[in-house]
Design a protein around this motif. Structure first.
Motif, PDB file in Angstrom:
ATOM      1  N   ASN A  82      39.936  34.330  39.809  1.00 13.31           N
ATOM      2  CA  ASN A  82      39.784  34.564  38.393  1.00 13.31           C
ATOM      3  C   ASN A  82      40.215  35.997  38.091  1.00 13.31           C
ATOM      4  O   ASN A  82      39.569  36.939  38.506  1.00 13.31           O
ATOM      5  N   LEU A  83      41.339  36.155  37.409  1.00 10.98           N
ATOM      6  CA  LEU A  83      41.786  37.485  36.984  1.00 10.98           C
ATOM      7  C   LEU A  83      41.208  37.754  35.600  1.00 10.98           C
ATOM      8  O   LEU A  83      40.481  36.945  35.060  1.00 10.98           O
ATOM      9  N   SER A  84      41.569  38.865  35.010  1.00  8.51           N
ATOM     10  CA  SER A  84      41.081  39.163  33.658  1.00  8.51           C
ATOM     11  C   SER A  84      41.903  38.418  32.608  1.00  8.51           C
ATOM     12  O   SER A  84      41.563  38.431  31.438  1.00  8.51           O
ATOM     13  N   CYS A  85      42.978  37.741  33.027  1.00  8.32           N
ATOM     14  CA  CYS A  85      43.807  36.928  32.134  1.00  8.32           C
ATOM     15  C   CYS A  85      43.640  35.455  32.533  1.00  8.32           C
ATOM     16  O   CYS A  85      42.980  35.159  33.510  1.00  8.32           O
ATOM     17  N   PRO A  86      44.276  34.531  31.831  1.00  3.91           N
ATOM     18  CA  PRO A  86      44.089  33.110  32.165  1.00  3.91           C
ATOM     19  C   PRO A  86      44.943  32.591  33.328  1.00  3.91           C
ATOM     20  O   PRO A  86      44.869  31.416  33.663  1.00  3.91           O
ATOM     21  N   HIS A  87      45.730  33.427  33.980  1.00  8.01           N
ATOM     22  CA  HIS A  87      46.611  32.966  35.052  1.00  8.01           C
ATOM     23  C   HIS A  87      45.882  32.881  36.387  1.00  8.01           C
ATOM     24  O   HIS A  87      44.919  33.612  36.627  1.00  8.01           O
ATOM     25  N   LEU A  88      46.383  32.007  37.255  1.00 10.56           N
ATOM     26  CA  LEU A  88      45.770  31.786  38.559  1.00 10.56           C
ATOM     27  C   LEU A  88      46.587  32.423  39.674  1.00 10.56           C
ATOM     28  O   LEU A  88      47.814  32.465  39.607  1.00 10.56           O
ATOM     29  N   VAL A  89      45.889  32.894  40.687  1.00 12.64           N
ATOM     30  CA  VAL A  89      46.531  33.383  41.902  1.00 12.64           C
ATOM     31  C   VAL A  89      45.698  32.932  43.101  1.00 12.64           C
ATOM     32  O   VAL A  89      44.495  32.751  42.996  1.00 12.64           O
ATOM     33  N   CYS A  90      46.371  32.767  44.240  1.00 11.77           N
ATOM     34  CA  CYS A  90      45.665  32.448  45.484  1.00 11.77           C
ATOM     35  C   CYS A  90      44.953  33.704  45.976  1.00 11.77           C
ATOM     36  O   CYS A  90      45.464  34.814  45.821  1.00 11.77           O
ATOM     37  N   GLN A  91      43.812  33.527  46.594  1.00 12.96           N
ATOM     38  CA  GLN A  91      43.077  34.655  47.153  1.00 12.96           C
ATOM     39  C   GLN A  91      43.924  35.411  48.178  1.00 12.96           C
ATOM     40  O   GLN A  91      43.991  36.634  48.161  1.00 12.96           O
ATOM     41  N   LEU A  92      44.610  34.686  49.046  1.00 15.53           N
ATOM     42  CA  LEU A  92      45.446  35.317  50.065  1.00 15.53           C
ATOM     43  C   LEU A  92      46.616  36.073  49.437  1.00 15.53           C
ATOM     44  O   LEU A  92      46.967  37.164  49.878  1.00 15.53           O
ATOM     45  N   CYS A  93      47.209  35.503  48.390  1.00 14.90           N
ATOM     46  CA  CYS A  93      48.334  36.175  47.712  1.00 14.90           C
ATOM     47  C   CYS A  93      47.894  37.509  47.129  1.00 14.90           C
ATOM     48  O   CYS A  93      48.590  38.514  47.275  1.00 14.90           O
ATOM     49  N   ILE A  94      46.760  37.521  46.473  1.00 14.15           N
ATOM     50  CA  ILE A  94      46.304  38.754  45.824  1.00 14.15           C
ATOM     51  C   ILE A  94      45.848  39.763  46.877  1.00 14.15           C
ATOM     52  O   ILE A  94      46.050  40.958  46.725  1.00 14.15           O
ATOM     53  N   ASN A  95      45.278  39.279  47.979  1.00 14.22           N
ATOM     54  CA  ASN A  95      44.861  40.189  49.055  1.00 14.22           C
ATOM     55  C   ASN A  95      46.056  40.867  49.712  1.00 14.22           C
ATOM     56  O   ASN A  95      45.958  42.001  50.178  1.00 14.22           O
ATOM     57  N   ARG A  96      47.187  40.162  49.757  1.00 10.04           N
ATOM     58  CA  ARG A  96      48.398  40.721  50.375  1.00 10.04           C
ATOM     59  C   ARG A  96      49.254  41.505  49.380  1.00 10.04           C
ATOM     60  O   ARG A  96      50.218  42.133  49.773  1.00 10.04           O
ATOM     61  N   SER A  97      48.905  41.433  48.124  1.00  4.33           N
ATOM     62  CA  SER A  97      49.695  42.103  47.097  1.00  4.33           C
ATOM     63  C   SER A  97      49.211  43.535  46.898  1.00  4.33           C
ATOM     64  O   SER A  97      48.029  43.832  47.016  1.00  4.33           O
ATOM     65  N   VAL A  98      50.128  44.422  46.590  1.00  8.43           N
ATOM     66  CA  VAL A  98      49.762  45.805  46.311  1.00  8.43           C
ATOM     67  C   VAL A  98      49.657  46.044  44.808  1.00  8.43           C
ATOM     68  O   VAL A  98      49.216  47.090  44.371  1.00  8.43           O
ATOM     69  N   LYS A  99      50.041  45.042  44.020  1.00 10.62           N
ATOM     70  CA  LYS A  99      50.022  45.186  42.562  1.00 10.62           C
ATOM     71  C   LYS A  99      48.617  44.971  42.019  1.00 10.62           C
ATOM     72  O   LYS A  99      47.821  44.244  42.587  1.00 10.62           O
ATOM     73  N   THR A 100      48.347  45.593  40.907  1.00  7.05           N
ATOM     74  CA  THR A 100      47.050  45.421  40.240  1.00  7.05           C
ATOM     75  C   THR A 100      47.257  44.923  38.813  1.00  7.05           C
ATOM     76  O   THR A 100      46.483  45.227  37.920  1.00  7.05           O
ATOM     77  N   GLU A 101      48.322  44.145  38.652  1.00 10.18           N
ATOM     78  CA  GLU A 101      48.563  43.519  37.354  1.00 10.18           C
ATOM     79  C   GLU A 101      49.056  42.100  37.575  1.00 10.18           C
ATOM     80  O   GLU A 101      49.689  41.793  38.587  1.00 10.18           O
ATOM     81  N   CYS A 102      48.765  41.234  36.633  1.00  7.76           N
ATOM     82  CA  CYS A 102      49.179  39.841  36.707  1.00  7.76           C
ATOM     83  C   CYS A 102      50.703  39.766  36.671  1.00  7.76           C
ATOM     84  O   CYS A 102      51.330  40.393  35.809  1.00  7.76           O
ATOM     85  N   PRO A 103      51.318  39.020  37.586  1.00 11.85           N
ATOM     86  CA  PRO A 103      52.775  38.921  37.581  1.00 11.85           C
ATOM     87  C   PRO A 103      53.328  38.154  36.372  1.00 11.85           C
ATOM     88  O   PRO A 103      54.494  38.266  36.050  1.00 11.85           O
ATOM     89  N   GLU A 104      52.463  37.395  35.705  1.00 10.56           N
ATOM     90  CA  GLU A 104      52.896  36.620  34.538  1.00 10.56           C
ATOM     91  C   GLU A 104      52.860  37.453  33.257  1.00 10.56           C
ATOM     92  O   GLU A 104      53.847  37.539  32.551  1.00 10.56           O
ATOM     93  N   CYS A 105      51.703  38.054  32.966  1.00 10.13           N
ATOM     94  CA  CYS A 105      51.536  38.734  31.674  1.00 10.13           C
ATOM     95  C   CYS A 105      51.374  40.247  31.800  1.00 10.13           C
ATOM     96  O   CYS A 105      51.255  40.936  30.793  1.00 10.13           O
TER      97      CYS A 105
END
Length: 170
Positions: free
Chosen positions: A38-61
């Protein structure tokens, strides 16, 4: 299953018996979301994807979020856990069909017993390796025969360094 966790962020659409709606796609890996966060926006991400990502913003919005403050969306996870899924080795010939199950229990049990979830012996060093690690292991196996780029002789990788150092001294 350790192998499954290492290989996949999300679930591949083709593993499911019935098509899963596009609103279940991860915004990072574009697979069916696995352990959806659950991000602060309505978009979904996998837990593993976000754990491996260095970004702190939704890739969609591009809305900012705090990675450690995101929690798994249990409703979506539970919904997906009841969907019919094929074995991830279906393309290798496995005919198993079942549900993912709570905490991937059903899929995990099957994968641990699946005859297509192969461990092979390296043909050079006899070390046991997962089929999906063959290329990676092949690139570093010290017993694999490799050709010297200077004289074209073939040596086990572990002896090539010695061969090159002898050749440089002559």
């Amino acid at each position: 299953d350790k192998l499954f966790s290492k290989l996949y962020h999300g679930y591949k659409q083709e593993w499911f018996v019935d098509k899963i709606e596009d609103n279940y796609l991860c915004s990072i890996c574009h697979e069916i979301v696995r352990n959806p966060l659950n991000l602060s926006c309505p978009h979904l991400v996998c837990q593993l994807c976000i754990n491996r990502s260095v970004k702190t913003e939704c890739p969609e919005c591009r809305e900012k979020f705090i990675p450690n403050k995101s929690s798994v969306i249990k409703f979506i996870q539970q919904n997906l856990s009841t969907k019919k899924i094929k074995c991830i080795f279906n393309d290798k010939g496995c005919k198993w069909v079942g549900t993912i199950g709570t905490n991937e229990r059903n899929l995990g049990i099957h994968l641990s017993e699946c005859e297509y979830n192969c461990v092979r012996n390296c043909k050079y060093c006899s070390k046991k390796i997962d089929i999906y690690e063959e290329d990676e292991h092949d690139a570093i196996c010290l017993d694999k025969e490799v050709e010297c780029e200077h004289c074209n002789q073939v040596f086990p990788r572990k002896l090539l360094f010695i061969h090159k150092s002898i050749g440089e001294n002559n």
